[in-house]
Motif scaffolding. Structure first.
Motif, PDB file in Angstrom:
ATOM      1  N   ALA A 107       0.826  -1.218   0.000  1.00  0.00           N
ATOM      2  CA  ALA A 107       0.000   0.000   0.000  1.00  0.00           C
ATOM      3  C   ALA A 107       0.855   1.261   0.000  1.00  0.00           C
ATOM      4  N   ILE A 108       2.036   1.181   0.617  1.00  0.00           N
ATOM      5  CA  ILE A 108       2.884   2.372   0.723  1.00  0.00           C
ATOM      6  C   ILE A 108       4.088   2.299  -0.211  1.00  0.00           C
ATOM      7  N   MET A 109       4.444   1.067  -0.597  1.00  0.00           N
ATOM      8  CA  MET A 109       5.644   0.908  -1.436  1.00  0.00           C
ATOM      9  C   MET A 109       5.280   0.560  -2.890  1.00  0.00           C
ATOM     10  N   THR A 110       5.321  -0.718  -3.247  1.00  0.00           N
ATOM     11  CA  THR A 110       5.173  -1.102  -4.663  1.00  0.00           C
ATOM     12  C   THR A 110       3.863  -0.669  -5.324  1.00  0.00           C
ATOM     13  N   HIS A 111       2.783  -0.596  -4.551  1.00  0.00           N
ATOM     14  CA  HIS A 111       1.486  -0.303  -5.155  1.00  0.00           C
ATOM     15  C   HIS A 111       0.916   1.046  -4.718  1.00  0.00           C
ATOM     16  N   ALA A 112       1.807   1.947  -4.269  1.00  0.00           N
ATOM     17  CA  ALA A 112       1.351   3.267  -3.824  1.00  0.00           C
ATOM     18  C   ALA A 112       0.724   4.042  -4.973  1.00  0.00           C
ATOM     19  N   SER A 113       1.154   3.757  -6.198  1.00  0.00           N
ATOM     20  CA  SER A 113       0.642   4.514  -7.351  1.00  0.00           C
ATOM     21  C   SER A 113      -0.756   4.041  -7.767  1.00  0.00           C
ATOM     22  N   VAL A 114      -1.197   2.906  -7.236  1.00  0.00           N
ATOM     23  CA  VAL A 114      -2.558   2.427  -7.540  1.00  0.00           C
ATOM     24  C   VAL A 114      -3.537   3.292  -6.728  1.00  0.00           C
ATOM     25  N   PRO A 115      -4.570   3.873  -7.363  1.00  0.00           N
ATOM     26  CA  PRO A 115      -5.505   4.729  -6.613  1.00  0.00           C
ATOM     27  C   PRO A 115      -6.093   3.985  -5.403  1.00  0.00           C
ATOM     28  N   LYS A 116      -6.326   4.759  -4.317  1.00  0.00           N
ATOM     29  CA  LYS A 116      -6.780   4.124  -3.069  1.00  0.00           C
ATOM     30  C   LYS A 116      -8.057   3.300  -3.276  1.00  0.00           C
ATOM     31  N   SER A 117      -8.965   3.830  -4.112  1.00  0.00           N
ATOM     32  CA  SER A 117     -10.227   3.092  -4.328  1.00  0.00           C
ATOM     33  C   SER A 117      -9.940   1.722  -4.963  1.00  0.00           C
ATOM     34  N   ASP A 118      -8.995   1.697  -5.884  1.00  0.00           N
ATOM     35  CA  ASP A 118      -8.632   0.421  -6.525  1.00  0.00           C
ATOM     36  C   ASP A 118      -7.940  -0.489  -5.523  1.00  0.00           C
ATOM     37  N   ARG A 119      -7.067   0.109  -4.691  1.00  0.00           N
ATOM     38  CA  ARG A 119      -6.372  -0.709  -3.674  1.00  0.00           C
ATOM     39  C   ARG A 119      -7.396  -1.341  -2.736  1.00  0.00           C
ATOM     40  N   ASP A 120      -8.386  -0.548  -2.347  1.00  0.00           N
ATOM     41  CA  ASP A 120      -9.427  -1.073  -1.449  1.00  0.00           C
ATOM     42  C   ASP A 120     -10.167  -2.228  -2.119  1.00  0.00           C
ATOM     43  N   ALA A 121     -10.529  -2.028  -3.381  1.00  0.00           N
ATOM     44  CA  ALA A 121     -11.273  -3.080  -4.101  1.00  0.00           C
ATOM     45  C   ALA A 121     -10.439  -4.347  -4.225  1.00  0.00           C
ATOM     46  N   LEU A 122      -9.125  -4.176  -4.367  1.00  0.00           N
ATOM     47  CA  LEU A 122      -8.245  -5.334  -4.539  1.00  0.00           C
ATOM     48  C   LEU A 122      -7.811  -5.947  -3.207  1.00  0.00           C
ATOM     49  N   GLY A 123      -8.159  -5.274  -2.118  1.00  0.00           N
ATOM     50  CA  GLY A 123      -7.772  -5.803  -0.794  1.00  0.00           C
ATOM     51  C   GLY A 123      -6.338  -5.460  -0.419  1.00  0.00           C
ATOM     52  N   ILE A 124      -5.771  -4.445  -1.087  1.00  0.00           N
ATOM     53  CA  ILE A 124      -4.402  -4.023  -0.737  1.00  0.00           C
ATOM     54  C   ILE A 124      -4.507  -2.998   0.392  1.00  0.00           C
ATOM     55  N   SER A 125      -4.665  -3.516   1.604  1.00  0.00           N
ATOM     56  CA  SER A 125      -4.888  -2.648   2.754  1.00  0.00           C
ATOM     57  C   SER A 125      -3.550  -2.309   3.419  1.00  0.00           C
ATOM     58  N   ASP A 126      -3.640  -1.491   4.480  1.00  0.00           N
ATOM     59  CA  ASP A 126      -2.429  -1.073   5.209  1.00  0.00           C
ATOM     60  C   ASP A 126      -1.814  -2.210   6.013  1.00  0.00           C
ATOM     61  N   THR A 127      -2.523  -3.319   6.151  1.00  0.00           N
ATOM     62  CA  THR A 127      -1.968  -4.435   6.937  1.00  0.00           C
ATOM     63  C   THR A 127      -1.549  -5.605   6.045  1.00  0.00           C
ATOM     64  N   LEU A 128      -1.606  -5.371   4.749  1.00  0.00           N
ATOM     65  CA  LEU A 128      -1.196  -6.418   3.800  1.00  0.00           C
ATOM     66  C   LEU A 128       0.324  -6.341   3.602  1.00  0.00           C
ATOM     67  N   ILE A 129       0.981  -7.432   3.907  1.00  0.00           N
ATOM     68  CA  ILE A 129       2.450  -7.481   3.808  1.00  0.00           C
ATOM     69  C   ILE A 129       2.839  -8.517   2.761  1.00  0.00           C
ATOM     70  N   ARG A 130       3.793  -8.145   1.890  1.00  0.00           N
ATOM     71  CA  ARG A 130       4.265  -9.099   0.880  1.00  0.00           C
ATOM     72  C   ARG A 130       5.681  -9.546   1.223  1.00  0.00           C
ATOM     73  N   LEU A 131       5.865 -10.857   1.228  1.00  0.00           N
ATOM     74  CA  LEU A 131       7.190 -11.421   1.495  1.00  0.00           C
ATOM     75  C   LEU A 131       7.735 -12.080   0.231  1.00  0.00           C
ATOM     76  N   SER A 132       9.009 -11.899   0.015  1.00  0.00           N
ATOM     77  CA  SER A 132       9.708 -12.700  -0.984  1.00  0.00           C
ATOM     78  C   SER A 132      10.677 -13.550  -0.165  1.00  0.00           C
ATOM     79  N   VAL A 133      10.271 -14.799   0.053  1.00  0.00           N
ATOM     80  CA  VAL A 133      11.068 -15.662   0.931  1.00  0.00           C
ATOM     81  C   VAL A 133      12.282 -16.159   0.158  1.00  0.00           C
ATOM     82  N   GLY A 134      13.452 -15.920   0.726  1.00  0.00           N
ATOM     83  CA  GLY A 134      14.707 -16.236   0.044  1.00  0.00           C
ATOM     84  C   GLY A 134      15.227 -17.631   0.346  1.00  0.00           C
ATOM     85  N   LEU A 135      16.523 -17.759   0.207  1.00  0.00           N
ATOM     86  CA  LEU A 135      17.160 -19.077   0.290  1.00  0.00           C
ATOM     87  C   LEU A 135      17.942 -19.281   1.586  1.00  0.00           C
ATOM     88  N   GLU A 136      17.724 -18.412   2.568  1.00  0.00           N
ATOM     89  CA  GLU A 136      18.425 -18.580   3.838  1.00  0.00           C
ATOM     90  C   GLU A 136      17.920 -19.843   4.538  1.00  0.00           C
TER      91      GLU A 136
END
Ligand SMILES: Cc1ncc(COP(=O)(O)O)c(C=O)c1O
Length: 373
Positions: A320-349
């Motif tokens: 919501a604040i980083m990669t998809h900040a440019s998506v309008p808030k109304s669209d983010r809401d419709a897509l479920g990209i809320s302020d508590t949605l966290i995206r992980l890219s789990v690595g090889l550790e």
């Protein structure tokens, strides 16, 4: 061993000869006079001709480069494609002011309704970023091709060539942000395109040469090298990703986990039917508010707070604040990209270190004395 791998978590059997092709196709030492086993970085922009028009297959680096050639052949083999060429497509399309409409292609009926006699191209991304919604490629291909000569493009960035083969499912073009899993080392920005149609290939080659949108030989060298470990990296991303998804799903501080490898994912059956496994991309809702999400992210030690994905290192971000900040808030809401949605890219550790890091950061966001264990 083969059978055990094939049935891992109920996904499709792995593509045969994948690792061997990744390591050998297009990399033949005999193509170099030195018989170099590792393809050289060919920096020369121009190539000597024996007589005007009589050349070794290379004339000028924009129209063809030996290092890029190695990469293209390897990617084509991994995608089960005839041709692979580098991406400029999106940038070109946007420049021409084409009419574009956005449709939820997980519902084939909506896709069908959006097709018009002017539709030239349908572009789908599966799984979607960041909600990891799966799209049925075969169903889309059927719908799109029923309506005529429409090109179906699949963005295969999240799955990589290792877990999904869009061309075999009916897509016309398979594209990647190779910046992510295909290169896998977070040190190249590059796009890739694979396809089987000769006429489309000729057209793209023409545009590539005319527009001059070619990647550097150094980047091609790095991406080509990255492909050599694609199989082992993706297997480990899957193993670590599944462990993280299960850990988060059973964690009382987490509201919801989205991971196509989990039976709780709404399109888990489609994922198992369409893919050979899942990458390390996991999206989850932390309980609470933006403040809890920020505290969690601030307390991560092994995960780095950063955009992008698909490298060997674990990354976390707040769409919501980083990669998809440019998506309008109304669209983010419709897509479920809320302020508590966290995206992980789990690595090889190490799996244990990854889980411990998430555990301590979740506890920092929701301290044990605040009602959680
Ligand atoms: C699914 C997907 N496709 C395409 C891109 C664009 O990639 P690049 O930054 O390499 O142009 C991204 C970038 O995040 C992505 O996640």
């Amino acid at each position: 061993m083969q059978e055990k791998d094939a049935s891992l978590y109920g996904f499709q059997p792995r593509f045969q000869h994948f690792a061997t092709q990744a390591i050998h196709v297009g990399q033949e030492p005999e193509q170099w006079t030195s018989h170099a086993v590792v393809p050289p970085i060919s920096l020369s922009t121009t190539f000597k001709q024996e007589a005007p028009g009589h050349h070794s297959g290379f004339e000028y680096s924009r129209s063809g480069n030996p290092t890029r050639n190695c990469l293209e052949k390897a990617v084509a083999a991994l995608d089960g494609a005839k041709y692979s060429t580098n991406r400029y497509f999106r940038q070109v399309a946007a420049e021409f002011g084409l009419k574009i409409s956005f449709v939820d292609c997980s519902k084939t009926k909506l896709l069908e309704a959006a097709l018009t006699p002017e539709t030239k191209l349908v572009w789908i991304e599966t799984p979607t970023n960041p909600n990891l919604k799966m799209i049925d490629i075969e169903a889309c291909a059927h719908t799109v091709h029923k309506h005529g000569d429409i090109i179906l493009v699949v963005d295969n960035t999240f799955m990589s060539a290792y877990f999904q083969r869009p061309l075999a499912l009916g897509a016309d073009i398979c594209m990647y942000s190779a910046t992510k899993y295909m290169n896998g080392h977070s040190d190249v920005v590059m796009g890739l395109v694979s396809l089987n149609s000769e006429s489309l290939h000729d057209r793209l080659r023409f545009l590539q040469n005319s527009l001059g949108a070619v990647p550097s030989p150094v980047d091609c060298y790095l991406c080509n090298r990255g492909l050599k470990t694609l199989q082992v990296r993706m297997e480990k991303h899957f193993e670590n990703g599944m462990a993280v998804a299960r850990f988060l799903e059973s964690n009382p501080r987490v509201e919801k986990v989205i991971y196509p490898g989990l039976p709780s994912h709404p399109q888990h059956e489609l994922a198992k039917r369409q893919c050979t496994g899942c990458p390390g991309m996991i999206t989850f809702y932390i309980k609470g508010t933006l403040q809890h999400a920020e505290t969690f992210l601030k307390n991560l030690k092994l995960f780095t707070l950063a955009e992008s994905l698909g490298g060997y290192e674990s990354l976390a971000e707040l769409p919501a604040i980083m990669t998809h900040a440019s998506v309008p808030k109304s669209d983010r809401d419709a897509l479920g990209i809320s302020d508590t949605l966290i995206r992980l890219s789990v690595g090889l550790e190490d799996k244990k270190d990854i889980l411990e890091d998430l555990d301590q950061a979740l506890k920092a966001a929701h301290p044990p004395n605040a009602g959680h264990n």
